[in-house]
Scaffold this active site. Sequence first.
Site: not given
Ligand code: SP5
Ligand code: ZN
Length: 321
Positions: A140, A178, A176, A265
């Site tokens: 990211h 994301h 990943d 993830d």
């Molecule tokens: C490297 C990587 O996997 N970074 C991921 C960052 C995600 N951060 C924001 C997540 C916001 C989503 N909300 C999740 C709610 C769970 N209860």
């Molecule tokens: Zn991720």
Amino acid sequence: MKIFYDRRHLLYIPKKEMDNGKWVENADKPDRIEAIRESLERHFGFSFSEPRDYYSSYLYLVHDHDYVHWLKKKSEGVEPGEEYFPEVFGYDKVFDTGTPITRNSFFAALNAVSVSLNAVDEILTGETVVYALCRPPGHHASSSQAGGYCYFNNAAIAARYFQKYTHGYVAILDLDFHHGNGTQEIFYADSTVLYVSLHGDPKRFYPWMSGYDWEIGEEDGVGYNFNFPLPGETAGTDYLRTLEKALVEIENFDPDLLIVSLGFDTHKEDPIGYFSLEDKDYYLIGKALKDLDFSIVLIQEGGYNPGANMRASRNFFAGLL
Ligand code: SP5
Ligand code: ZN
């Protein structure tokens, strides 16, 4: 397989993040990496090489001087145990509320870069598969901003470092959950580094701002960026079918090195990701990469359920090796 791992990641423990207006426990905890290490040690008897440290000048292969300097100063300025969050979102050098700057963020992020560069060095001396089991993650982080638990883009720096010595072509496959907005941005106008990503549809999922299928690159980079957004609950069959399409693009590009941004993830038990991959699917993902026959550097990204990480990594490497 050679694996690099730096136990100093244990000293890096971000405490909180803001999610939907509430402070919650930060998901980038050391135990997610320890789970992978223990699993691979137990099931394959792998050993873990201590990386050598690299100078921070390698960060400039990808990151702006201003940003590197800012992060170093901010990090040094935070009292031990405290965390800095950006005060004006979008105008600071952190683009979200999930990426605190702690006393050792700079140090920990530089160590993760070192782990990744050690892996590339092994490729340069003839290894074919090397794994950088590093934390914090990197995909990211853009040239000038932190976000998504990422400070320096480990995979992007690894790609540039490889090119510095070989002038070769690099493909980055991002698995990943994301979208790797940082990696995409860094190589968006570049035809020598192909970026291909499978991820949760950004219409619904973090990082929202990028990862759409119409993002195909710009200038010289048009045709060298491929996004495969997938709906929530995507399971193994659909995922693997999409992975095959992604791999066709990589084969057509015919890189000298394949870098995999490896996130677990995507597992159905992950607390942050929203796919439904099961343990056995990771075997097939590993197998699909093995069949490609490229030199591979694997760089750890997300994966936030230690138990799921253990099973996913075990099966992935059983398929890959
Ligand atoms: C490297 C990587 O996997 N970074 C991921 C960052 C995600 N951060 C924001 C997540 C916001 C989503 N909300 C999740 C709610 C769970 N209860
Ligand atoms: Zn991720």
